[in-house]
Structures are given as structure tokens and as C-alpha cells.
Scaffold this motif. Structure first.
Motif, mmCIF file in Angstrom:
data_model
loop_
_atom_site.group_PDB
_atom_site.id
_atom_site.type_symbol
_atom_site.label_atom_id
_atom_site.label_comp_id
_atom_site.label_asym_id
_atom_site.label_seq_id
_atom_site.Cartn_x
_atom_site.Cartn_y
_atom_site.Cartn_z
ATOM 1 N N ARG A 23 0.827 -1.223 0.000
ATOM 2 C CA ARG A 23 0.000 0.000 0.000
ATOM 3 C C ARG A 23 0.852 1.261 0.000
ATOM 4 N NH1 ARG A 23 -2.866 -2.899 4.510
ATOM 5 N NH2 ARG A 23 -4.350 -4.285 3.442
ATOM 6 N N GLU A 24 2.085 1.140 0.478
ATOM 7 C CA GLU A 24 2.971 2.312 0.561
ATOM 8 C C GLU A 24 3.612 2.624 -0.793
ATOM 9 O OE1 GLU A 24 6.198 1.592 3.352
ATOM 10 O OE2 GLU A 24 7.262 3.330 2.527
ATOM 11 N N GLN A 25 3.373 1.786 -1.813
ATOM 12 C CA GLN A 25 4.134 1.927 -3.060
ATOM 13 C C GLN A 25 3.989 3.279 -3.763
ATOM 14 O OE1 GLN A 25 5.025 -2.309 -4.991
ATOM 15 N NE2 GLN A 25 2.869 -2.169 -4.527
ATOM 16 N N PRO A 26 2.776 3.868 -3.811
ATOM 17 C CA PRO A 26 2.702 5.177 -4.476
ATOM 18 C C PRO A 26 3.602 6.212 -3.790
ATOM 19 C CG PRO A 26 0.509 4.225 -4.216
ATOM 20 C CD PRO A 26 1.452 3.360 -3.425
ATOM 21 N N GLU A 27 3.596 6.176 -2.475
ATOM 22 C CA GLU A 27 4.421 7.098 -1.701
ATOM 23 C C GLU A 27 5.921 6.832 -1.948
ATOM 24 O OE1 GLU A 27 5.039 7.391 3.094
ATOM 25 O OE2 GLU A 27 3.042 6.770 2.372
ATOM 26 N N ALA A 28 6.280 5.545 -1.971
ATOM 27 C CA ALA A 28 7.684 5.188 -2.221
ATOM 28 C C ALA A 28 8.128 5.685 -3.599
ATOM 29 C CB ALA A 28 7.868 3.674 -2.113
#
Lengths: 360, 360
Positions: A23-28
């Protein structure tokens, strides 16, 4: 990081870290894009050398990202990129000519021993070496001429997700930069991050019931072609790591050259279908799978076009075909996590694995 | 060639053609060596061009042979060989620079559509193209600048054996010829044919009882490293084609980067161990397999050194490490045939396959 055994973890908390990092991928991805200028600078210095060959090296997920790099770089004019043999250089000490080569070495930890050793020797033999890693201060970054940050942030799940996505983005940025299209690709990557962000919840909700029906599956293939072969490799690896499924990646074409003979109704196939020139081969491969009596799951922006599919997980169209694999991998990650839960396994605690692999 | 269904074939006649062609391999190898002079001539004309890159293409067993070619050619001074992406050229029409490249295209039938198409485009874009095929008069030979005969003779079994062996020999002859060592390699190949000949019956007798105990196996890995990764790929393909086992090839090192997590006592691993620089990595990989509770079968000239192995199939030492894969593949072929019989399958009649694959 120590973990309790899967049996003692409540079912809804199995794979907490794995899902959090998916779920953190867009932020990463946005974090990586803060380094757009550094990537542009290194891309220009690669282009200035006019390398006859770009050699990509990595193991595990990083090697799957290298498969993407072969296509992302190969699609730029006059560029040839390959996943290089590590053992020729590290074990056999072959007298390779590295003088017109650029090396791009991929490692989350920056500590994979034979990748570090490969970079040392390639550099001695005249290559320009670039490390792409989350830990630019570790051995790999020290050994290479330059080190570029993946900026995925600390990865706590053993099975990589956000690191893989940022590796694809890093390779796309380098490919774009070399071809003088860095700013365009960076904008497209920002847009891609938003598309992932807006589709994550829907995909998770759609993947879960399919995963439940796969609870007793032990064997799968994952097929893709061209740019999406990397996705097939990465989804198959997640299924092996987190679900203990014997999941082999194959190109849609190689499927017909032997492996199709092993399929039956208990041996489903994950298919990655994007809107590009390789789609007809994937459609044909999926229809062979159906003829063999096996279940087809279609994922990707063109999943709807896989007539043979019993299950469909459609992702938004990427801003450009080059970036489709960043979106296509997400349903596979979510499916692997949900299937591990359905099997009572903890995706955060695969058997016999640790975060940093020091195998030679 | 039409075949009766497996159920109607007496058990001792299942795979008659497959076994006949395995046993014919020494003879097929000698037939190829009658063309030593032609191979030498083409090797010199490749060397004269001083290619910056040798691009190998093929599907199925031919692609596995290409994996061997990466190492056989890469071990010769200053040579880099790669398994090239077919889809970049054939589907994406990437603007690759082929002007300093030599293409070696592998196809038993000489009719694999996208290999033929790849050769046509590579030639238009400036590559020197060499076809290596059993049928030099077919499309592939017509499309290429030169066509070299595999001379394996008519292959009637669907699953390739003697063609694969002759492809390895052809690539070794070319690699040796380019490095000015053609005569030496040809002599070593003659010696190798004799070694295969004298060990075939023993290996068949040893492989059969192991195969019987694997009758209910549905999942396997095959591991090797360096030169023997090609053997791991080819053995895994035979197991998929003839035994319907989900058998994935992995390098001994990649095993540790995720796939080891899927192993258990019902998921055995075929190991290829030869006496060369990659042996320590294979020994380490096999011991990881044992720690995971899985059964290890060790094959190859250094099979005895795999302490973790429950089953050992030792082949004679090859005249040179370069030729070890020609001997190491034989126990895998014989095991696949015997295991198919133990499962009541006909290796001559794999599900959904035909001799010439026209899949795109």
C-alpha cells in the motif's frame, strides 16, 4: 526483526508488513522521484559513453527488475541491455571485454555478495558501474563508480514489493534519461503513482475472493511477454515465497514449447495482458491454457481481452506502455498476500528466508 | 506421426522413440562431427568480424542450448554472448544496432516462426546471421546468411534429446573455432560421445529405481550454476513435457533468493554438480534444500560431493569442463523417461504438444 510463528498470529494480521508495503508503493515512488535530477545526471553520463552494451545484474526480485530493464533500455534507440551472467565473471573469471560496457547493479540491501564482487571485477576490467540500491552506503555503493538511491524506505517484509516497484521506476528513469526523455518519463511515473493509489483498494477487494478459491493450489505458471515478462517473473516469485506454490514464470510463447503439457484443472495460470504489441501472443497462450483444461486468471490493463479467463483483475492503462509493468504487478502482489492468508501462511515469515540473502 | 493413447500402449513400450533417441546420442554426435570443417570455416568468419556481441535465439530446448552458448562463448577470451530478446525485435520493432552483432539462431525444424522473423530483421539491420538446424533447407536456413547442419537425424520423439545434445556440441565447436581451438574441441567431443556410450546402460539402470520412488511427485526444482544452468533448464523441461511435473529450473544461488521457501518433503530437487568453479555454490544450494526437508537427487561428475543427496547419479568426467553439460544432461533424460513410465504416461505423446511448434 523477529516474528511470532504463523500459527500464533491472528488470521487478519498475517502479512501485516507485506500489505503495508504494497500500500505504501505510491508514496515510495514519489520519494524516488525526488531524486529525478540525480538520475538525469547519471543517465547523461551513461549516454555520453555510448556503451555498446548495458549489463544488468541482480538476484531474486532485483533480477526480475533487470528483466524489465532489458526491455525498457532496449526500447530506446540503438541500445542493447542484457541480464549478464554473474558466474562467468565471479566464478569462472572469464576474460570479458568490459571497456565499452555500462553495468547497472541492483540490490535492495547493497550487500548481495556476488553482485558486489561482479561490480568490483567489471570496474577493474573497464566498465562504468552504477549501483541502484536502498542503502547507498553499503558495500555495493562503495564498490561502484556511482550509487543511485532507490529511496523505497526501510523494507521490513522479507518478500520485496516497494523495492521492486522503485527498481522498475529507476530503470525507466535511466532509460528515459539516456534517450533524452527523462522529464517525460518522470511525469508519467508521477501519474502512475496516482493510478496505483486510486486502484489499490478495489484490486485488493477483487483479488481476495479469487485467492480464497485457490487455497489448495500447489502449482501455477505465470505468463507474460515482452515488457510484462518481468511481471510474470515477479508474481511467480511472490507466489513461491509467500504461498509456497511451485509457480514458474514463462513467456507466453515458451509455454507452447513444452510446459503446456504439464497443465491440468489443478494447475492454474496467471496471465499478464497489457495493451502493447505482445498482446496477441499472450491471448494465444491463454487460449492454449484453457484448451488444456486449466484455469486462467487474467491481470493487466488488457485483462478483458483474454477471452479464456475465468477471473479478471483489470488495472488502469499506464500513461505509456513502457510503464505498464508498474501497474500490472500490483494485482499479483495483492493476490499473493491474500492467498497466503487463505492458506494460513504468514507472508511476513516465509520458510527459510531472511531479509538479506548472503548466499553465494 | 500418429500415436495410440498412452492407456493402450504396453508399459514397457511407453516412450520407445524417446529412449531410442537418447541412446542414439553418441552416434548423432559423431554425425555432427563429420561437419567439423564447415563449423571451423564459419567460426573463422565470425572471428574475423570481431563482433561486439553474439546474440543467441531459440525457443524451448533450443533456448536451453542458447543458455549453454552464453557460457561456452563467454569463456572464450573477449567474447560476450547473450540470449537475445526476440520480442524486442519481432513485436516491438525496437531500433537495435545489429551492425557489430553476430546472430546464432537455433531451431530443430528450422521453422519456428518468430525465430525466422527475428533472423530476417536482424539481417536487414546489419547482423551476420547463422542458422543451426536439423533442416538446413527450411525457412530459417533460407533467411540466414549461412546454415549449419545439426545432423542429429530425424527426431521423432516430441521431447528433444539428441537435437539438444548436438546443439550443445555445435555451440562448443563454434566457440572453440572462434578461439582457434576448434580441432581440440572436436577431439574432446569425439571422446565425450564415447563416454556417453559407455555409461548409458548403467545410468538407465540406476535412474529407474529412483524414478519409481518419484511416481507421485508433482513439483520439483532443478538447480545448477554456470555452464550447468543450461542442464537444469533442459532437465526441468523434460520433466514438464514427459512427466507433467511442475519442474522449475533455478540457479543454485537464486534458490536462496525466495524459491527455497516453497520446498517441503513432497517437493524434491534435481541437482547438477560438475567439477568446476561453480561447484561450491551448488553444494551450498543443495544443503539449503536438505535443511528445508526436501529430497535431493545429485547428478553430474561431482554428484558424490553433494553431501546432502539421497540419490546419486554420477557421470564420467568430461574431457574438459566446457563439455561437462553434454554428459550431465543424460541422467536427467533417462530419469524423465523412466518417471513418465512409472506415472503411466507416454513420453512419446505429451499432452497438447506436436513436434513442430508454430506458436507465436
Amino acid at each position: 526483526v523477529s516474528s511470532p510463528s504463523a500459527a500464533s498470529v491472528p488470521a487478519d494480521r498475517l502479512g501485516e508488513r507485506f500489505f503495508a508495503e504494497i500500500r505504501e508503493q505510491p508514496e515510495a515512488l514519489h520519494r524516488l522521484l525526488e531524486h529525478e535530477a540525480e538520475y538525469g545526471e547519471i543517465a547523461r553520463s551513461i549516454a555520453d559513453r555510448r556503451p555498446s552494451l548495458i549489463r544488468l545484474v541482480g538476484h531474486g526480485s532485483s533480477d526480475n527488475a533487470a528483466t524489465y530493464g532489458v526491455y525498457a533500455l532496449g526500447l530506446m534507440p540503438h541500445m542493447t541491455a542484457v541480464r549478464d551472467s554473474i558466474s562467468l565473471t565471479v566464478y569462472y573469471e572469464a576474460e570479458l571485454d568490459f571497456s565499452a560496457s555500462v553495468v547497472i547493479a541492483l540490490s535492495q540491501s547493497g550487500r548481495t555478495p556476488d553482485v558486489v564482487e561482479y561490480v568490483r571485477r567489471a570496474q577493474e576490467l573497464g566498465a562504468f558501474t552504477v549501483a541502484v540500491t536502498n542503502e547507498t552506503g553499503a558495500e555495493l555503493g562503495e564498490a561502484a563508480d556511482v550509487a543511485l538511491p532507490l529511496a523505497a524506505g526501510p523494507e521490513n517484509a522479507v518478500a520485496a514489493t516497494k523495492t521492486y516497484l522503485n527498481q522498475l521506476a529507476a530503470l525507466a528513469l535511466l532509460a528515459g534519461g539516456i534517450a533524452g526523455r527523462g522529464a517525460e518519463i518522470a511525469d508519467d511515473l508521477r501519474h502512475t503513482a496516482d493510478l496505483i493509489s486510486t486502484s489499490l483498494s478495489r484490486l485488493e477487494a477483487e483479488a481476495r475472493p479469487i485467492a480464497t478459491s485457490f487455497a489448495y493450489v500447489g502449482r501455477m505458471y505465470a505468463i507474460g511477454r515482452g515488457l510484462e515478462f518481468a511481471t510474470a517473473r515477479e508474481v511467480a516469485l511472490k507466489l513461491k515465497e509467500t504461498c509456497r506454490i511451485a509457480a514458474e514464470p514463462l513467456t507466453a510463447t515458451d509455454l507452447a514449447h513444452g510446459p503446456v503439457a504439464a497443465l491440468d484443472s489443478l494447475f492454474p495460470v496467471w496471465t499478464i495482458a497489457s495493451n502493447d504489441e505482445s498482446l496477441p501472443a499472450v491471448i494465444e497462450g491463454a487460449s492454449r491454457v484453457r484448451s488444456a483444461g486449466a484455469t486462467v486468471v487474467a491481470s493487466g490493463s488488457a485483462a478483458d481481452e483474454i477471452g479464456a479467463a475465468q477471473h479478471v483483475l483489470t488495472v488502469p492503462e499506464a500513461p505509456s506502455p513502457l510503464l505498464a509493468p508498474l501497474l500490472s504487478v500490483v494485482p499479483g502482489q495483492l493476490f499473493a498476500g491474500a492467498l497466503a492468508q487463505a492458506k494460513g501462511l504468514d507472508p511476513d515469515r516465509p520458510e527459510g528466508l531472511s531479509k538479506v540473502t548472503i548466499a553465494r
